[in-house]
Scaffold this active site. Structure first.
Site, PDB file in Angstrom:
ATOM      1  N   CYS A 115       0.708  -1.227   0.026  1.00 12.85           N
ATOM      2  CA  CYS A 115       0.082  -0.034   0.004  1.00 12.85           C
ATOM      3  C   CYS A 115       0.728   1.379  -0.027  1.00 12.85           C
ATOM      4  O   CYS A 115       0.355   2.411  -0.299  1.00 12.85           O
ATOM      5  CB  CYS A 115      -1.043   0.021   1.251  1.00 12.85           C
ATOM      6  N   HIS A 263      -3.916   6.128   0.907  1.00 16.39           N
ATOM      7  CA  HIS A 263      -4.262   5.020   0.375  1.00 16.39           C
ATOM      8  C   HIS A 263      -5.544   4.640   0.755  1.00 16.39           C
ATOM      9  O   HIS A 263      -6.087   4.902   1.775  1.00 16.39           O
ATOM     10  CB  HIS A 263      -3.113   4.012   1.280  1.00 16.39           C
ATOM     11  N   ASN A 293     -10.203  -1.802  -2.298  1.00 15.66           N
ATOM     12  CA  ASN A 293      -8.737  -1.785  -1.839  1.00 15.66           C
ATOM     13  C   ASN A 293      -7.866  -2.169  -2.992  1.00 15.66           C
ATOM     14  O   ASN A 293      -7.909  -3.528  -3.042  1.00 15.66           O
ATOM     15  CB  ASN A 293      -8.534  -2.026  -0.518  1.00 15.66           C
TER      16      ASN A 293
END
Length: 336
Positions: A115, A263, A293
């Site tokens: 990430c 993120h 995500n």
């Protein structure tokens, strides 16, 4: 020292969607509304069994070239960020070079980050350009985390989606100048987000013994294991200081930051961070509802849409954080 500019971004999502209604069919105890209210995610995209990170990366790069009239011959370095490479070796970036028709004089390497990967990639690209070793760096982020998720792991299945992004970073002036970067690492958190088996230390377990946690998620060390509460605690403790340090390093005040792009982990975590850092909602960008995500691709996907929505203005702070533990942030100063 030569400046480095972000010039263009594109991204690619696999065609197969996985909406909340479909997850509800798989896990009847989780309604579609419950999933969206907890995560802020309504859909995510899943690579099929014949599609891998190199494929997603190639599709994203071809979109970049087509949308922004970029020739593969202009590229003199490829940075490929992935934690789900096609092979242990060769390097996925080498496969991508050949498939995209990028000159054999180009450098190409993979780096394994999650990430925080996009921030590290911008920093690496800036270093190559500042040193004079490259003029046009193609930064690709690509993940197929869905291949790491156990079919009966409802928690991770609701969060993660597959995707790739492609960004051109150049020595010639573009959308935004890349500022100074702050990064950090804490390997003591490695066990809290891990695919434990399949590498050299722990080969894949052919017995596939499965346990079920207190929330009804099936767990197996061949698949992605995430300790959500520990990841949340790490993020909550680390990100506020990361933001402050990045603003300071770039000789700005918080008021001089016009947009924050973090993120896109999940809506709950993002809202918590926004409130904890006291960021006005109009300066905080969300884009995860349609794709989930996507790990190292969340920030470039969000940036792409911020640009489309004319919100990419002034000083834009980017922050990535997660698996490793690893974190990083930088500022883009918009020039066009």
């Amino acid at each position: 020292m030569m400046k480095a500019y972000l010039k263009a971004i594109s991204y690619y999502l696999p065609p197969q969607g996985l909406g909340n209604e479909k997850i509800n069919e798989m896990f009847p105890e989780w309604s579609a509304d419950k999933i969206s209210s907890k995560t802020g995610i309504y859909n995510r995209y899943i690579a099929d069994e014949t599609t891998f990170s190199s494929d997603l990366g190639v599709y994203a790069a071809k979109k970049l070239f087509a949308e922004h009239q970029i020739s593969p011959g202009e590229i003199d370095y490829i940075l490929f960020c992935t934690q789900s490479p096609d092979y242990f070796l060769p390097t996925t970036a080498c496969l991508v070079q050949e498939r995209l028709g990028i000159p054999i004089s180009a450098g190409a390497l993979d780096f394994n980050l999650g990430c925080s990967g996009y921030i590290y990639g911008l920093s690496l690209a800036k270093g190559l350009i500042s040193s004079g070793d490259a003029s046009n760096v193609l930064l690709i982020t690509a993940e197929t985390y869905s291949k790491f998720i156990h079919p009966r792991d409802k928690s991770n299945r609701t969060i993660f989606g597959d995707a790739a992004s492609a960004t051109l970073i150049s020595a010639t002036e573009g959308l935004a100048e890349i500022g100074k970067t702050v990064v950090g690492t804490d390997g003591s958190g490695a066990e809290n987000l891990i695919v434990k088996r399949g590498g050299m230390r722990f080969p894949k377990d052919t017995d596939e013994k499965v346990s079920v946690d207190e929330y009804g998620n099936s767990r197996n060390e061949n698949y992605l294991l995430m300790n959500g509460s520990e990841i949340f605690n790490f993020t909550s403790e680390m990100v506020p200081g990361l933001v402050d340090n990045t603003i300071s390093k770039n000789q700005l005040t918080k008021d001089e930051v016009d947009l924050f792009v973090f993120h896109q982990a999940n809506k709950f975590m993002l809202n918590h961070l926004r409130k904890k850092i006291s960021i006005p909602e109009e300066k905080f960008f969300y884009f995860l509802q349609h794709c989930g995500n996507t790990v190292s691709s969340t920030i470039p996907i969000a940036l792409y849409h911020a640009i489309k929505e004319n919100k990419f203005l002034g000083n834009v702070l980017l922050a990535g954080f997660g698996v490793g533990y690893s974190w990083g942030a930088t500022v883009l100063t918009v020039t066009k």
